[in-house]
Design a protein around this motif. Structure first.
Motif, PDB file in Angstrom:
ATOM      1  N   ILE A 107       0.842  -1.199   0.000  1.00 26.24           N
ATOM      2  CA  ILE A 107       0.000   0.000   0.000  1.00 26.24           C
ATOM      3  C   ILE A 107       0.877   1.248   0.000  1.00 26.24           C
ATOM      4  CG2 ILE A 107      -1.656   1.338   1.347  1.00 26.24           C
ATOM      5  CD1 ILE A 107      -2.862  -1.306   2.299  1.00 26.24           C
ATOM      6  N   SER A 108       1.930   1.237   0.834  1.00 28.01           N
ATOM      7  CA  SER A 108       2.842   2.379   0.868  1.00 28.01           C
ATOM      8  C   SER A 108       3.554   2.572  -0.460  1.00 28.01           C
ATOM      9  CB  SER A 108       3.875   2.198   1.988  1.00 28.01           C
ATOM     10  OG  SER A 108       3.309   2.504   3.240  1.00 28.01           O
ATOM     11  N   LEU A 109       3.894   1.474  -1.139  1.00 26.62           N
ATOM     12  CA  LEU A 109       4.537   1.580  -2.443  1.00 26.62           C
ATOM     13  C   LEU A 109       3.607   2.258  -3.442  1.00 26.62           C
ATOM     14  CD1 LEU A 109       7.037   0.891  -4.129  1.00 26.62           C
ATOM     15  CD2 LEU A 109       5.968  -1.310  -4.678  1.00 26.62           C
ATOM     16  N   GLY A 110       2.316   1.884  -3.426  1.00 22.55           N
ATOM     17  CA  GLY A 110       1.354   2.531  -4.303  1.00 22.55           C
ATOM     18  C   GLY A 110       1.170   3.999  -3.970  1.00 22.55           C
ATOM     19  N   LEU A 111       1.072   4.323  -2.668  1.00 19.98           N
ATOM     20  CA  LEU A 111       0.923   5.718  -2.258  1.00 19.98           C
ATOM     21  C   LEU A 111       2.182   6.526  -2.554  1.00 19.98           C
ATOM     22  CD1 LEU A 111      -0.985   5.195   1.100  1.00 19.98           C
ATOM     23  CD2 LEU A 111      -1.886   6.202  -1.007  1.00 19.98           C
ATOM     24  N   LEU A 112       3.345   5.874  -2.470  1.00 21.37           N
ATOM     25  CA  LEU A 112       4.586   6.539  -2.853  1.00 21.37           C
ATOM     26  C   LEU A 112       4.531   6.936  -4.324  1.00 21.37           C
ATOM     27  CD1 LEU A 112       7.548   7.397  -2.428  1.00 21.37           C
ATOM     28  CD2 LEU A 112       8.207   5.023  -2.860  1.00 21.37           C
ATOM     29  N   GLY A 113       4.052   6.031  -5.176  1.00 24.12           N
ATOM     30  CA  GLY A 113       3.919   6.356  -6.588  1.00 24.12           C
ATOM     31  C   GLY A 113       2.983   7.530  -6.817  1.00 24.12           C
ATOM     32  N   LEU A 114       1.833   7.542  -6.120  1.00 24.27           N
ATOM     33  CA  LEU A 114       0.902   8.657  -6.250  1.00 24.27           C
ATOM     34  C   LEU A 114       1.533   9.959  -5.770  1.00 24.27           C
ATOM     35  CD1 LEU A 114      -2.500   7.131  -5.041  1.00 24.27           C
ATOM     36  CD2 LEU A 114      -1.785   7.647  -7.386  1.00 24.27           C
ATOM     37  N   ALA A 115       2.257   9.895  -4.650  1.00 20.94           N
ATOM     38  CA  ALA A 115       2.893  11.094  -4.119  1.00 20.94           C
ATOM     39  C   ALA A 115       3.915  11.652  -5.102  1.00 20.94           C
ATOM     40  CB  ALA A 115       3.567  10.790  -2.774  1.00 20.94           C
ATOM     41  N   LEU A 116       4.682  10.772  -5.734  1.00 22.83           N
ATOM     42  CA  LEU A 116       5.688  11.232  -6.688  1.00 22.83           C
ATOM     43  C   LEU A 116       5.041  11.845  -7.924  1.00 22.83           C
ATOM     44  CD1 LEU A 116       8.300   8.344  -6.500  1.00 22.83           C
ATOM     45  CD2 LEU A 116       8.284  10.532  -5.298  1.00 22.83           C
ATOM     46  N   ILE A 117       3.945  11.244  -8.397  1.00 30.53           N
ATOM     47  CA  ILE A 117       3.219  11.833  -9.527  1.00 30.53           C
ATOM     48  C   ILE A 117       2.709  13.221  -9.158  1.00 30.53           C
ATOM     49  CG2 ILE A 117       1.127  11.624 -10.943  1.00 30.53           C
ATOM     50  CD1 ILE A 117       1.503   8.580 -10.779  1.00 30.53           C
ATOM     51  N   GLY A 118       2.167  13.339  -7.948  1.00 29.92           N
ATOM     52  CA  GLY A 118       1.681  14.636  -7.497  1.00 29.92           C
ATOM     53  C   GLY A 118       2.788  15.666  -7.385  1.00 29.92           C
ATOM     54  N   VAL A 119       3.938  15.245  -6.861  1.00 30.61           N
ATOM     55  CA  VAL A 119       5.061  16.171  -6.715  1.00 30.61           C
ATOM     56  C   VAL A 119       5.528  16.666  -8.080  1.00 30.61           C
ATOM     57  CG1 VAL A 119       7.484  16.368  -6.030  1.00 30.61           C
ATOM     58  CG2 VAL A 119       5.850  15.280  -4.503  1.00 30.61           C
ATOM     59  N   VAL A 120       5.704  15.751  -9.014  1.00 27.52           N
ATOM     60  CA  VAL A 120       6.178  16.123 -10.350  1.00 27.52           C
ATOM     61  C   VAL A 120       5.201  17.075 -11.022  1.00 27.52           C
ATOM     62  CG1 VAL A 120       6.683  15.267 -12.662  1.00 27.52           C
ATOM     63  CG2 VAL A 120       7.523  14.028 -10.680  1.00 27.52           C
ATOM     64  N   GLY A 121       3.918  16.686 -11.025  1.00 29.83           N
ATOM     65  CA  GLY A 121       2.924  17.501 -11.720  1.00 29.83           C
ATOM     66  C   GLY A 121       2.717  18.858 -11.086  1.00 29.83           C
ATOM     67  N   LEU A 122       2.600  18.896  -9.753  1.00 30.65           N
ATOM     68  CA  LEU A 122       2.374  20.173  -9.082  1.00 30.65           C
ATOM     69  C   LEU A 122       3.595  21.073  -9.165  1.00 30.65           C
ATOM     70  CD1 LEU A 122       0.387  18.991  -5.927  1.00 30.65           C
ATOM     71  CD2 LEU A 122      -0.493  20.079  -7.996  1.00 30.65           C
ATOM     72  N   ALA A 123       4.788  20.476  -9.103  1.00 31.44           N
ATOM     73  CA  ALA A 123       6.003  21.288  -9.249  1.00 31.44           C
ATOM     74  C   ALA A 123       6.059  21.939 -10.630  1.00 31.44           C
ATOM     75  CB  ALA A 123       7.239  20.431  -9.008  1.00 31.44           C
ATOM     76  N   LYS A 124       5.643  21.190 -11.639  1.00 34.30           N
ATOM     77  CA  LYS A 124       5.590  21.765 -12.984  1.00 34.30           C
ATOM     78  C   LYS A 124       4.567  22.903 -13.030  1.00 34.30           C
ATOM     79  CE  LYS A 124       5.017  20.622 -17.861  1.00 34.30           C
ATOM     80  NZ  LYS A 124       4.081  21.727 -18.139  1.00 34.30           N
ATOM     81  N   GLY A 125       3.452  22.715 -12.306  1.00 36.27           N
ATOM     82  CA  GLY A 125       2.422  23.744 -12.294  1.00 36.27           C
ATOM     83  C   GLY A 125       2.867  25.040 -11.637  1.00 36.27           C
ATOM     84  N   VAL A 126       3.657  24.932 -10.565  1.00 37.63           N
ATOM     85  CA  VAL A 126       4.095  26.143  -9.859  1.00 37.63           C
ATOM     86  C   VAL A 126       5.413  26.686 -10.401  1.00 37.63           C
ATOM     87  CG1 VAL A 126       2.913  25.396  -7.766  1.00 37.63           C
ATOM     88  CG2 VAL A 126       5.346  24.896  -8.044  1.00 37.63           C
ATOM     89  N   SER A 127       6.064  25.933 -11.314  1.00 36.51           N
ATOM     90  CA  SER A 127       7.361  26.376 -11.835  1.00 36.51           C
ATOM     91  C   SER A 127       7.306  27.738 -12.544  1.00 36.51           C
ATOM     92  CB  SER A 127       7.965  25.315 -12.757  1.00 36.51           C
ATOM     93  OG  SER A 127       7.131  25.098 -13.878  1.00 36.51           O
ATOM     94  N   PRO A 128       6.213  28.060 -13.300  1.00 37.48           N
ATOM     95  CA  PRO A 128       6.173  29.409 -13.884  1.00 37.48           C
ATOM     96  C   PRO A 128       6.228  30.502 -12.830  1.00 37.48           C
ATOM     97  CG  PRO A 128       4.585  27.993 -14.980  1.00 37.48           C
ATOM     98  CD  PRO A 128       5.099  27.228 -13.796  1.00 37.48           C
ATOM     99  N   ALA A 129       5.578  30.263 -11.688  1.00 39.85           N
ATOM    100  CA  ALA A 129       5.631  31.251 -10.610  1.00 39.85           C
ATOM    101  C   ALA A 129       7.045  31.356 -10.050  1.00 39.85           C
ATOM    102  CB  ALA A 129       4.643  30.868  -9.506  1.00 39.85           C
TER     103      ALA A 129
ATOM    104  N   VAL B  22      12.043  34.479  -9.793  1.00 46.31           N
ATOM    105  CA  VAL B  22      13.487  34.588  -9.997  1.00 46.31           C
ATOM    106  C   VAL B  22      13.814  35.749 -10.920  1.00 46.31           C
ATOM    107  CG1 VAL B  22      15.479  33.448 -11.074  1.00 46.31           C
ATOM    108  CG2 VAL B  22      14.002  32.165  -9.525  1.00 46.31           C
ATOM    109  N   ASP B  23      13.058  35.880 -12.023  1.00 51.36           N
ATOM    110  CA  ASP B  23      13.293  36.984 -12.963  1.00 51.36           C
ATOM    111  C   ASP B  23      12.996  38.331 -12.324  1.00 51.36           C
ATOM    112  OD1 ASP B  23      14.037  35.160 -14.882  1.00 51.36           O
ATOM    113  OD2 ASP B  23      12.040  35.059 -15.801  1.00 51.36           O
ATOM    114  N   THR B  24      11.916  38.397 -11.546  1.00 57.64           N
ATOM    115  CA  THR B  24      11.545  39.650 -10.884  1.00 57.64           C
ATOM    116  C   THR B  24      12.615  40.084  -9.889  1.00 57.64           C
ATOM    117  OG1 THR B  24       9.189  39.135 -11.109  1.00 57.64           O
ATOM    118  CG2 THR B  24       9.794  40.794  -9.478  1.00 57.64           C
ATOM    119  N   ALA B  25      13.188  39.122  -9.201  1.00 60.53           N
ATOM    120  CA  ALA B  25      14.237  39.431  -8.224  1.00 60.53           C
ATOM    121  C   ALA B  25      15.570  39.746  -8.881  1.00 60.53           C
ATOM    122  CB  ALA B  25      14.397  38.268  -7.255  1.00 60.53           C
ATOM    123  N   GLY B  26      15.661  39.571 -10.191  1.00 65.37           N
ATOM    124  CA  GLY B  26      16.912  39.853 -10.889  1.00 65.37           C
ATOM    125  C   GLY B  26      17.997  38.832 -10.622  1.00 65.37           C
ATOM    126  N   LEU B  27      17.600  37.620 -10.265  1.00 67.18           N
ATOM    127  CA  LEU B  27      18.572  36.570  -9.968  1.00 67.18           C
ATOM    128  C   LEU B  27      18.930  35.806 -11.244  1.00 67.18           C
ATOM    129  CD1 LEU B  27      16.963  35.162  -6.701  1.00 67.18           C
ATOM    130  CD2 LEU B  27      18.941  36.674  -6.864  1.00 67.18           C
TER     131      LEU B  27
END
Length: 370
Positions: free
Chosen positions: A225-247, A252-257
């Protein structure tokens, strides 16, 4: 390793991974307003922590060093997926994204995770003890992969600039997979004992720290069960990180970094599960597990990311810049030398942990102010 828990189905670590996937379904491919970005970030952080928990459940079931390998590979899958997806959307700015993220991962693992683990382990137990044979072979593999994949492109002449030609990139991808596969075979089959936690008596160290209680290994059903939930968590991390990456990129651009900071942020994000797990292991006086996590993650980051971006470059337009700058090559050389001196004795004091953390701080400062 795993504390006594409430009923499995009512834990937040069970609820967060499906929640992350549901949120991902409703936000995928859309421009997110500020409020949704904030919610997605909170769920993303929860998914990362849930991934750590479920990886530890699986690790406790399968034992070491397989447990460390599970988490290292899982986290690297996140990194590879993020890099490839961001490269597909990033245009010219993505040319150095793979290099920046992989190098950031190497510096964070070999200096940040390793240094923090040594510091925590030595402060809590007097000295941090580990197996120099296993850690030394892991470090040698990391140094070889980093040099062949990130240093050589700066000096090759087949293409202008710090790039590999197609043949050179293919060679780098193949040898990265070969070396990583050879190390995994060494770690899990032929010399597994080199990567197991070391009893203090074997190192002649009588400074025993507090004794930690270990929970019984979870059942096979719980681990699955934990292995399956680990897979779901990783899918969520990848997808949500891509979603917030434009922000993230906008901030980073706004801060001039420098745009390289995006790679640092990605590496910090995806390596958070490794960091938490490594520090927990160090607190239990199992610094070898921390070393496995740190060096194994650095190795997987290079050994799996370079082949993935090499394959992705077949359909991606634009250059793929892998060669490090002179400043970063100096930091890499210093990291390898210091790590070798740390690993050889098989034990460490807070001084070694502090030195590694200073190297990480230098890298981060130079990333902000090149």
């Amino acid at each position: 390793m795993i504390a006594r828990m409430r009923p499995f189905a009512t834990q937040w670590t069970t609820l967060v991974p499906p929640l992350a996937v549901i949120l991902l379904v409703f936000t995928w491919g859309r421009e997110l307003p500020g409020g949704i970005v904030a919610v997605a970030t909170l769920v993303l952080a929860g998914a990362v922590l849930a991934a750590v928990h479920h990886a530890e459940v699986v690790a406790h079931r399968v034992g070491e060093p397989f447990g460390s390998l599970v988490l290292a590979v899982a986290v690297t899958v996140i990194e590879v997926a993020l890099i490839v997806t961001l490269m597909m959307d990033g245009g010219d700015k993505s040319a150095t994204l793979a290099r920046d993220t992989v190098f950031a991962a190497v510096m964070i693992t070999c200096n940040g995770i390793l240094g923090l683990s040594l510091l925590v382990g030595s402060l809590r137990h007097g000295t941090a003890v580990f197996n120099s044979e296993g850690s030394g072979s892991a470090l040698a593999t990391v140094a070889t992969l980093a040099t062949l994949s990130l240093v050589l492109p700066t000096f090759t002449t087949s293409k202008p600039g710090p790039e590999f030609s197609s043949v050179q990139l293919t060679f780098a991808a193949v040898i990265s997979l070969v070396l990583y596969g050879l190390f995994v075979a060494t770690q899990t089959v032929r010399h597994r004992d080199y990567f197991l936690p070391v009893p203090r008596q074997e190192k002649g160290d009588t400074s025993a720290g507090p004794v930690e209680e270990h929970a019984e290994a979870p059942s096979a059903r719980t681990a699955l069960i934990s292995l399956g939930l680990l897979g779901l968590a990783l899918i969520g991390v990848v997808g949500l990180a891509k979603g917030v990456s434009p922000a993230i990129e906008s901030a980073v651009d706004t801060a001039g970094l420098p745009h390289a900071i995006v790679g640092v942020i990605i590496a910090l994000l995806v390596l958070l599960p490794e960091t938490i797990a490594a520090v927990r292991a160090a607190r239990r006086d199992q610094v070898q597990i921390s070393m496995n996590l740190a060096l194994g993650s650095a190795m997987a980051s290079i050994g799996l990311t370079i082949p993935a971006v090499a394959l992705a470059s077949l359909w991606l337009t634009g250059p793929l810049i892998l060669g490090l700058s002179s400043t970063h090559m100096v930091l890499l050389l210093l990291t390898v030398l210091v790590s070798a001196l740390t690993v050889v004795p098989g034990r460490a004091t807070p001084l070694q942990g502090g030195v590694h953390l200073v190297l990480l701080a230098a890298y981060l400062e130079l990333a902000i102010n090149p």
